[in-house]
Design an enzyme around this catalytic site. Structure first.
Site, PDB file in Angstrom:
ATOM      1  N   SER A 241       7.709   6.713  14.699  1.00  0.00           N
ATOM      2  CA  SER A 241       7.879   7.865  15.298  1.00  0.00           C
ATOM      3  C   SER A 241       7.045   7.893  16.692  1.00  0.00           C
ATOM      4  CB  SER A 241       7.314   8.970  14.448  1.00  0.00           C
ATOM      5  OG  SER A 241       5.724   9.205  14.978  1.00  0.00           O
ATOM      6  N   LYS A 242       7.181   8.708  17.417  1.00  0.00           N
ATOM      7  CA  LYS A 242       6.803   8.753  18.872  1.00  0.00           C
ATOM      8  C   LYS A 242       5.074   8.399  18.853  1.00  0.00           C
ATOM      9  CE  LYS A 242       9.871  11.537  21.328  1.00  0.00           C
ATOM     10  NZ  LYS A 242      10.147  12.858  21.538  1.00  0.00           N
ATOM     11  N   ARG A 243       4.544   8.841  17.645  1.00  0.00           N
ATOM     12  CA  ARG A 243       3.084   9.083  17.286  1.00  0.00           C
ATOM     13  C   ARG A 243       2.599   7.415  17.314  1.00  0.00           C
ATOM     14  NH1 ARG A 243       4.568  12.870  14.587  1.00  0.00           N
ATOM     15  NH2 ARG A 243       4.726  11.885  12.753  1.00  0.00           N
ATOM     16  N   ASP A 244       3.656   6.454  16.736  1.00  0.00           N
ATOM     17  CA  ASP A 244       3.269   5.171  16.617  1.00  0.00           C
ATOM     18  C   ASP A 244       3.223   4.371  17.533  1.00  0.00           C
ATOM     19  OD1 ASP A 244       2.952   5.825  13.639  1.00  0.00           O
ATOM     20  OD2 ASP A 244       5.260   5.687  13.435  1.00  0.00           O
ATOM     21  N   ALA A 245       4.474   4.589  18.448  1.00  0.00           N
ATOM     22  CA  ALA A 245       4.799   3.573  19.571  1.00  0.00           C
ATOM     23  C   ALA A 245       5.707   4.289  20.382  1.00  0.00           C
ATOM     24  CB  ALA A 245       5.265   2.287  18.905  1.00  0.00           C
TER      25      ALA A 245
END
Ligand code: GLU
Length: 470
Positions: A241-245
């Site tokens: 997800s956007k939170r990871d990368a």
């Protein structure tokens, strides 16, 4: 030409996701490997969320990767009449029926199903005889689940045979009450019309597949061979997800990743060829197959992508690097060409690409090198600075200014001679020189940089620091 035909079918509801483009890459490689046809279908039926800007961005990302279709792009929205025609045919053949239930009632059932509540449509309209149907009344169209069916089984190249019980299925809607077709139905009608032989897509579509398989069979068509590829996962094992990368191709392009490096990285995420990591595109076309795609999701590893980008940067000529920068923003190339001569620029790119991770990092370093460092942060050289540092720098300036040939070797010899004279290690001279030349203490070899900057510019910079230290 082979009869194999594959397609990539993105929805233009956002920038192109790296998971999505990996499906495109797998489809493209599979097609090229089999000398087959690669197609592009834009699934733009969600008119609330699809935009022209996202479509343009996705097409630009595909072009950046060189993933262009072999036939004109198919726009799903433009095929709505075909979808409706197919639905009417299913009604005529008794394989679908109009459903006149009030939207609220139907909505609730669909909602309950989406929530996993297992609620099913009651089948209220299933048995209305054709002559009793008032087709003037607003209605949806539902697929009639075959009565005797208990499981749906389909072949998957990656997951082997998949069998799903029909317990969770009901007579699903294929055309909404407002006349718009449902996604699962459009996909099938379009894949049939485009003569798709292999559907290669993410495993998030496995749950849609039984419904699609039943529709192929109802329409009298053999379903394609499915290949559901594992998802790209974040560090926690959940879908990336956007939170990871960064998740969009656009972001990686803007950050200075090379298309070749990201392409190579994404191919290896889920597919392997022994322990090989670096492939040219021709090699991939030669060796790519679906047999070596794993079943399990692969964890996204930014460090590995950075490493691979470095590998590709180092292998790129200066012209290629400038061309790639141009694709991010033409201003980068313009700035570099304004700051440096062609020879200097080539030499600096060659020198700096050895340590850069991204094109932007490379640009920043090479462009930054053109500015004369003025206010030096001398704390950076505190570790090496002594009372004799100014005298040592002055001795270096004096000896280097007398050099007939101002190249790396002559400068290195000069530096060593000065260090011997002041009984110190080379680093005690090199770090102040680096600070004087670049404003920092991390850079390629100082004598390499000096040789590129030339005698006048280099020694003037060293003199500025020398005077500041006295
Ligand atoms: N439009 C779908 C998506 O973007 C792809 C559907 C398919 O490949 O069958 O996920």
């Amino acid at each position: 030409m082979s009869t194999i035909r594959v397609r990539f079918a993105p929805s233009p509801t956002g920038h192109l996701h790296i998971g999505s483009v990996r499906s495109a890459i797998f489809n493209w490689l599979f097609a090229r490997h089999h000398k087959a046809t690669f197609l592009l279908r834009i699934e733009d039926t969600d008119i609330q969320r699809s935009t022209q800007a996202f479509l343009d961005s996705q097409l630009a990302s595909l072009a950046w990767f060189g993933l262009m279709p072999d036939e004109p792009i198919v726009y799903q929205l433009s095929r709505q009449e075909e979808h409706l025609k197919a639905a009417r045919r299913l009604i005529d053949e008794g394989k679908a029926y109009p459903c006149f239930c009030e939207p609220r009632e139907a909505d609730e059932v669909i909602h309950a199903l989406e929530q996993g509540a297992g609620a099913k449509y009651s089948g209220k309209c299933r048995n209305i005889a054709p002559e009793e149907r008032n087709m003037q009344k607003p209605h949806a169209i539902r697929f009639k689940l075959p009565d005797s069916l208990s499981t749906v089984t389909f072949k998957d190249v990656i997951l082997d045979t998949v069998s799903v019980s029909t317990d969770q299925l009901d007579d699903y809607v294929i055309i909404r009450r407002d006349g718009t077709p449902i996604y699962n139905f459009c996909v099938v009608v379009d894949d049939i019309s485009m003569k798709i032989s292999h559907v290669i897509r993410g495993q998030d579509h496995v749950s849609n597949t039984p419904k699609q398989v039943l529709l192929y069979r109802a329409l009298g068509e053999q379903e394609p061979l499915f290949a559901h590829i594992p998802l790209i996962l974040g560090p926690t094992g959940a879908k990336l997800s956007k939170r990871d990368a960064s998740v969009s191709v656009e972001e990686y392009r803007a950050q200075g990743y090379l298309a070749e490096a990201l392409f190579n990285y994404l191919v290896r995420l889920g597919w392997s060829h022994g322990d090989d990591e670096v492939f040219t595109r021709d090699q991939l076309v030669e060796v790519f197959d679906l047999d070596h795609v794993g079943k399990k999701g692969s964890i996204f590893d930014s460090k590995k992508l950075q490493w691979l980008n470095g590998v590709y940067l180092r292998a790129s000529s200066s012209e290629k690097l400038l061309g790639s920068l141009d694709l991010i923003d033409p201003v980068y190339r313009k700035n570099l060409e304004a700051a440096w001569s062609a020879t200097e620029l080539d030499a600096l790119l060659t020198l700096y690409k050895e340590r850069a991770v991204t094109l932007i990092e490379l640009y920043t370093a090479v462009h930054g090198c053109a500015a004369e460092p003025t206010a030096h942060d001398v704390s950076l050289i505190a570790k090496w600075q002594t009372a004799q540092t100014p005298a040592m720098l002055q001795a270096f300036i004096d000896q280097a200014s007398a050099l007939a040939v101002f190249d790396h070797d002559a400068l290195a010899a000069c530096g060593n001679a000065v260090c011997a004279e002041f009984a110190t290690k080379l680093v005690a001279l090199a770090q102040p020189l680096r600070l004087a030349l670049t404003g920092g203490t991390v850079s390629p070899g100082v004598f390499d940089i000096m040789a590129i900057l030339g005698k006048e510019r280099s020694l003037a910079r060293v003199q500025v620091l020398c005077d500041a230290l006295v």
